[in-house]
Design an enzyme around this catalytic site. Structure first.
Site, PDB file in Angstrom:
ATOM      1  N   GLU A  89     -19.080   5.238   1.804  1.00  0.00           N
ATOM      2  CA  GLU A  89     -18.469   4.467   0.714  1.00  0.00           C
ATOM      3  C   GLU A  89     -19.318   4.450  -0.551  1.00  0.00           C
ATOM      4  O   GLU A  89     -18.788   4.388  -1.666  1.00  0.00           O
ATOM      5  CB  GLU A  89     -18.191   3.032   1.192  1.00  0.00           C
ATOM      6  CG  GLU A  89     -17.137   2.938   2.301  1.00  0.00           C
ATOM      7  CD  GLU A  89     -17.635   3.306   3.701  1.00  0.00           C
ATOM      8  OE1 GLU A  89     -18.870   3.469   3.881  1.00  0.00           O
ATOM      9  OE2 GLU A  89     -16.804   3.436   4.606  1.00  0.00           O
ATOM     10  N   ASP A 143      -9.172  -6.866  14.547  1.00  0.00           N
ATOM     11  CA  ASP A 143     -10.468  -6.222  14.315  1.00  0.00           C
ATOM     12  C   ASP A 143     -11.585  -7.227  14.070  1.00  0.00           C
ATOM     13  O   ASP A 143     -12.751  -6.931  14.304  1.00  0.00           O
ATOM     14  CB  ASP A 143     -10.379  -5.233  13.151  1.00  0.00           C
ATOM     15  CG  ASP A 143      -9.667  -3.956  13.560  1.00  0.00           C
ATOM     16  OD1 ASP A 143      -9.977  -3.430  14.633  1.00  0.00           O
ATOM     17  OD2 ASP A 143      -8.781  -3.495  12.815  1.00  0.00           O
ATOM     18  N   ARG A 182       0.832  -1.214   0.000  1.00  0.00           N
ATOM     19  CA  ARG A 182       0.000   0.000   0.000  1.00  0.00           C
ATOM     20  C   ARG A 182       0.861   1.256   0.000  1.00  0.00           C
ATOM     21  O   ARG A 182       0.447   2.295  -0.514  1.00  0.00           O
ATOM     22  CB  ARG A 182      -1.034  -0.016   1.131  1.00  0.00           C
ATOM     23  CG  ARG A 182      -0.506  -0.295   2.497  1.00  0.00           C
ATOM     24  CD  ARG A 182      -1.629  -0.705   3.470  1.00  0.00           C
ATOM     25  NE  ARG A 182      -1.065  -1.265   4.680  1.00  0.00           N
ATOM     26  CZ  ARG A 182      -0.935  -0.608   5.827  1.00  0.00           C
ATOM     27  NH1 ARG A 182      -1.359   0.626   5.928  1.00  0.00           N
ATOM     28  NH2 ARG A 182      -0.401  -1.184   6.879  1.00  0.00           N
ATOM     29  N   PHE A 237     -15.363  -2.520   3.039  1.00  0.00           N
ATOM     30  CA  PHE A 237     -16.315  -1.408   2.913  1.00  0.00           C
ATOM     31  C   PHE A 237     -16.445  -0.944   1.453  1.00  0.00           C
ATOM     32  O   PHE A 237     -17.536  -0.601   1.016  1.00  0.00           O
ATOM     33  CB  PHE A 237     -15.908  -0.252   3.815  1.00  0.00           C
ATOM     34  CG  PHE A 237     -15.731  -0.666   5.254  1.00  0.00           C
ATOM     35  CD1 PHE A 237     -16.727  -1.363   5.914  1.00  0.00           C
ATOM     36  CD2 PHE A 237     -14.560  -0.377   5.944  1.00  0.00           C
ATOM     37  CE1 PHE A 237     -16.563  -1.776   7.237  1.00  0.00           C
ATOM     38  CE2 PHE A 237     -14.393  -0.783   7.265  1.00  0.00           C
ATOM     39  CZ  PHE A 237     -15.386  -1.477   7.911  1.00  0.00           C
ATOM     40  N   ARG A 258      -3.040  -5.434   4.311  1.00  0.00           N
ATOM     41  CA  ARG A 258      -2.446  -4.542   5.299  1.00  0.00           C
ATOM     42  C   ARG A 258      -0.986  -4.917   5.547  1.00  0.00           C
ATOM     43  O   ARG A 258      -0.168  -4.095   5.935  1.00  0.00           O
ATOM     44  CB  ARG A 258      -3.201  -4.668   6.617  1.00  0.00           C
ATOM     45  CG  ARG A 258      -2.651  -3.780   7.729  1.00  0.00           C
ATOM     46  CD  ARG A 258      -3.480  -3.877   8.981  1.00  0.00           C
ATOM     47  NE  ARG A 258      -3.230  -5.095   9.717  1.00  0.00           N
ATOM     48  CZ  ARG A 258      -2.491  -5.160  10.831  1.00  0.00           C
ATOM     49  NH1 ARG A 258      -1.944  -4.078  11.317  1.00  0.00           N
ATOM     50  NH2 ARG A 258      -2.319  -6.298  11.444  1.00  0.00           N
TER      51      ARG A 258
END
Ligand SMILES: Cc1ncc(C[n+]2csc(CCOP(=O)(O)OP(=O)(O)O)c2C)c(N)n1
Ligand SMILES: [Mg+2]
Lengths: 316, 276
Positions: A59, A118, A11, A84, A168
């Site tokens: 979104e 999460d 990323r 999302f 991630r």
């Protein structure tokens, strides 16, 4: 040659690639939904604040605003977490963006199990399936920072919707910046093998390579191929791999329903049937935990892959 | 609870903050800053306002609660444990594999007292409208409480639910907005302004009250107002501070999702003692 121990974030490579694009093309605009510091569109936002649009936590609005920008000649890159963007925004993507093949580049991060603690609500394990099922969509999963940069450049040049899936987590450096050329029709061979080929994608490439190392110790020669472009799948490339090695195993950080394994199976069963196994998350939701623990829990380890390969090779 | 003297509740609030710090530190992640913002709100609900039976968590006549801003799960878990739904030591299993305390609330893990899952912003309020409608259909007098983030109010779904709740005259629905003016990457005014939030909810047909969100007296007054007024859904705009209780965290977005270092944790725990 790759080094599995030198790792960095795809990323971040994405954020830097956006800056490069933005410097040469004033039509490149970047959109986010209050996650720019995580998706790394913040790197672009710092450099080109006037071409960065944060729509807030919204979104659906995000995707259709991008569509409007594209309809007016801009080249939008849209980012948020995969769950999302693809999830909340699915029908916007289908009915506004893909139906008319509008040129929106959807780059979602934190896919797969990579959000660890999460838990289930944040772990996208269905995104490849639901993006792949939309006509006109391309689905690409880069495996390292060099490939990420090349894929972002490809998406900017390609006219039409593209979904790029990022994690991630860090990825090992697999490719040399100087030598790498992205071609959606051909898949990089990271390891040659005669008995079986492991087709993998994104962050799972590392585990595929480790599995192949384990298998070599047991006298099984396993190849590893990086299937970066899951849609459109390069069917000729997949078939020629299946003709070279007598068995195929796929490995992905995604539900076994609808992802890389499904795409490869759809191709092979019709064009070149060979014994095959699909490794991924077995139709379950994720859960909280450290990511390495979750890979154990959901059987996404080199040892598990090696075990599946051994059984498949022996069965024959 | 005697009105006017909130020592007991303030003590509870300090304990809750300590749990939140310890459990997120143990987990190595978790949104303590967003949790601190709503500690008093959750304590006021579970220790004062809501009709619940911790020893009979599924009691059909109970008031229900939906944590719209699911990332404040540590605060909700801490309040449920302190209220007696499950043993306090279980808090330390937050975010571990197999724990009933998932990073964002997941109802199917069976945590006593948890009425609904959440974590994807914007969805909780719609679920709560459904729960409120079910009570209406049954002619039952229990109520539904929802905690929304102010950033969460940027989701279009929140306004779809707002419209529906007014249309269906859900006066058994009380929504509290944790109005801390911050979201994950900036202030609401920088990222996406909500404009006149009070006027927006009023225009949607809600009765709106404002409260100081770290002041039990002010929260109690607002909740009492919501109890008394019939015919429309209720909104409480609770003015809060993200990170409230630990000065170096207060209002500092660096801490939205970053784990505390060992030194920071010690400093934060110390700050709680001092302030208390
Ligand atoms: C649908 C959705 N989009 C994005 C996120 C990621 N996210 C988690 S917390 C957060 C910011 C929330 O801000 P706010 O609602 O104001 O809550 P606060 O933390 O300030 O209490 C974001 C964007 C999410 N959980 N759900
Ligand atoms: Mg907020």
């Amino acid at each position: 040659m790759y080094d599995l121990n030198v790792c960095s974030h795809n990323r971040e490579a994405y954020g830097r690639a956006l800056v490069e694009l933005g410097s040469t093309n004033p039509d490149v605009v970047v959109l986010d939904a209050d996650l720019s510091t995580s998706t790394k569109t913040s790197i672009f936002a710092e450099r080109f604040p006037e071409r960065f649009i944060d729509v807030g936590i919204a979104e659906q609005n995000l995707l259709d605003i991008a569509a409007g920008l594209a309809l007016s000649g801009k080249i939008p890159f849209v980012s948020t977490f995969s769950i999302f963007g693809c999830g909340r925004g699915w029908e916007q993507i289908r009915n506004t963006i893909a139906m008319d093949s509008i040129n929106v580049n959807i780059v979602c991060t934190h896919a797969g199990l990579s959000l660890g603690g999460d838990g289930a609500t944040h772990q996208a394990l269905e995104d490849i399936a639901i993006m792949r099922a939309i006509p006109n969509m391309q689905v690409i999963v880069p495996a390292d920072p060099v490939e990420t940069r090349a894929v972002v450049q490809y998406a900017a040049a390609y006219q039409g919707p593209v979904y790029i899936r990022l994690s991630r987590r860090r990825s090992p450096h697999l490719f040399d910046a100087a030598g790498y050329r992205f071609d959606p029709k051909s898949y990089p061979v990271l390891r040659e093998g005669d008995d079986v080929t492991i087709l993998s994608t994104g962050n799972m490439i590392r585990k595929a390579l480790k599995a192949a190392e384990c298998l070599a110790e047991d006298g099984i020669s396993a190849g590893v191929v990086n299937v970066h472009t899951i849609k459109p799948l390069a069917r000729d490339a997949i078939c020629s791999i299946a003709k070279k090695t007598p068995a195929i195993v796929t490995l992905e950080e995604h539900n076994v329903i609808g992802g890389l394994g499904s795409a490869v199976a759809e191709c092979l069963v019709q064009d070149c049937p060979v014994p095959m196994r699909i490794i991924g998350v077995e139709d379950r939701f994720g859960c909280s935990g450290r990511v390495d623990e979750l890979f154990e829990k959901f059987n996404l380890t080199p040892a598990h892959v090696a075990g599946v390969v051994k059984n498949l090779v022996r069965e024959r | 609870m005697e009105s006017g003297n909130y020592d007991n509740l303030n003590e509870i609030a300090t304990r809750l903050r300590r749990h939140i710090l310890e459990m997120t530190a143990r987990a190595g992640s978790g949104h303590y800053m967003s949790s601190f913002s709503c500690v008093e709100i959750l304590a006021a609900l579970y220790f004062q306002e809501m009709q619940v039976r911790p020893d009979d968590p599924a009691w059909p006549g109970r008031d229900r609660f939906v944590l719209g801003k699911g990332h404040a799960a540590p605060a909700l878990y801490a309040v449920l444990a302190e209220r007696g739904y499950f043993p306090v030591p279980e808090l330390m299993t937050l975010r571990q594999v197999g724990s009933r305390l998932q990073g964002h609330p997941v109802k199917s893990y069976g945590l006593p007292g948890l009425d609904a899952s959440s974590g994807s912003l914007g969805q909780g309020i719609s679920t709560a409208v459904g729960i409120a409608l079910a009570a209406q259909l049954d002619g039952a007098d229990w109520r539904v409480f929802v905690l929304l983030g102010d950033g969460e109010c940027q989701e279009g779904q929140v306004w779809e639910a707002a419209m529906a709740a007014a249309h269906f005259k859900c006066d058994n629905l009380v929504v509290i907005v944790d109005y801390n003016a911050l979201q994950s990457t900036g202030t609401l005014d920088e990222i996406m302004s909500l404009g006149d939030l009070r006027a927006k909810w009023e225009a949607f047909g809600w009765s709106v009250t404002e409260a100081r969100g770290h002041d039990f007296g002010s929260l109690q007054d607002a909740l009492a107002g919501a109890r008394a007024r019939k015919g429309m859904p209720h909104l409480i705009l609770a003015h809060t501070m993200k990170g409230h209780g630990v000065p170096f965290i207060e209002g500092n977005l660096e801490y939205h999702s970053k784990p505390l270092s060992a030194d920071e944790l010690a400093g934060a725990l110390h700050a709680l003692e001092v302030r208390h």
